[in-house]
Scaffold this active site. Structure first.
Site, PDB file in Angstrom:
ATOM      1  N   LYS A  87      -3.811  -8.135   1.579  1.00 48.78           N
ATOM      2  CA  LYS A  87      -5.216  -7.736   1.708  1.00 48.78           C
ATOM      3  C   LYS A  87      -6.014  -8.950   1.271  1.00 48.78           C
ATOM      4  O   LYS A  87      -5.794  -9.468   0.175  1.00 48.78           O
ATOM      5  CB  LYS A  87      -5.542  -6.532   0.832  1.00 48.78           C
ATOM      6  CG  LYS A  87      -4.881  -5.254   1.301  1.00 48.78           C
ATOM      7  CD  LYS A  87      -5.278  -4.084   0.421  1.00 48.78           C
ATOM      8  CE  LYS A  87      -4.622  -2.809   0.920  1.00 48.78           C
ATOM      9  NZ  LYS A  87      -4.957  -1.652   0.072  1.00 48.78           N
ATOM     10  N   SER A 121       0.841  -1.198   0.000  1.00 45.73           N
ATOM     11  CA  SER A 121       0.000   0.000   0.000  1.00 45.73           C
ATOM     12  C   SER A 121       0.877   1.249   0.000  1.00 45.73           C
ATOM     13  O   SER A 121       1.723   1.415  -0.856  1.00 45.73           O
ATOM     14  CB  SER A 121      -0.965  -0.053   1.182  1.00 45.73           C
ATOM     15  OG  SER A 121      -1.925   0.959   1.097  1.00 45.73           O
ATOM     16  N   HIS A 122       0.678   2.103   0.965  1.00 44.32           N
ATOM     17  CA  HIS A 122       1.374   3.392   1.030  1.00 44.32           C
ATOM     18  C   HIS A 122       2.645   3.330   1.877  1.00 44.32           C
ATOM     19  O   HIS A 122       3.297   4.343   2.093  1.00 44.32           O
ATOM     20  CB  HIS A 122       0.430   4.437   1.628  1.00 44.32           C
ATOM     21  CG  HIS A 122      -0.006   4.061   3.006  1.00 44.32           C
ATOM     22  ND1 HIS A 122      -0.998   3.120   3.223  1.00 44.32           N
ATOM     23  CD2 HIS A 122       0.434   4.437   4.215  1.00 44.32           C
ATOM     24  CE1 HIS A 122      -1.152   2.955   4.530  1.00 44.32           C
ATOM     25  NE2 HIS A 122      -0.291   3.748   5.163  1.00 44.32           N
TER      26      HIS A 122
END
Length: 178
Positions: free
Chosen positions: A97, A87-88
């Site tokens: 996920k 992700s970030h």
């Protein structure tokens, strides 16, 4: 952190637990995808090994965005998928996920996977592995939902992320000059 708190062995064990949980939900196939991180391929391979060892078939959709993986679970009829993505987070991080039978796993559901691993409450089997390209179908679906009234000239900066591989084509399909 890859190779420290998230190892190949850990991801394979998580794959086995996800596979056992998928089978408990009557699911026999799970889509998998990954972002563009350098650790993605080896983690996705470990995930696939774990899922297959639990008797679940794996449909690898490759390097895609998370929304594309969710689309793949619907498009390919699995209702279940796992995205290998940091992700970030910084480059040395990565994670998973997870979605089973149409539900995103979080909180207690993730703890249930941990308990499956710790107790050895896993399934055995020999699932298959195949690849599928969902990019064209995804872009068609998204562009079919959007109508732009006038021609636009746009620039796309995806920050070196996976969307950079797909965004220009999407905007071209919408009639934009990219």
């Amino acid at each position: 952190i890859v190779d420290k708190t998230l190892t190949i062995d850990a991801v394979e064990a998580i794959g086995r637990a996800i596979g056992a949980e998928a089978r408990a939900h009557g699911k026999r196939a799970v889509c998998s995808g990954r972002d563009g991180r350098l650790s993605g391929p080896k983690l996705a391979q470990a995930l696939a090994r774990g899922l297959q060892a639990s008797g679940v078939d794996v449909i690898d959709v490759g390097r895609v965005t998370t929304p594309m993986l969710y689309f793949a679970t619907h498009h390919l009829g699995t209702g279940s998928g796992v995205m290998v993505t940091g992700s970030h987070n910084p480059p040395d991080y990565n994670g998973l996920k997870m979605m089973l039978a149409g539900e995103t796993l979080s909180g207690e559901d993730i703890q249930k996977l941990r308990r499956r691993i710790e107790s050895g409450e896993l399934k055995s089997g020999s699932g298959s592995l195949r690849t599928a390209d969902v990019a064209s179908a995804y872009l068609e679906r998204v562009s079919g939902d959007i109508k732009i009234k006038r021609k636009m000239h746009i620039a796309v900066d995806c920050g070196n992320g996976v969307p950079g591989a797909f965004a220009p084509e999407l905007y071209r399909r919408l009639g934009c000059e990219v």
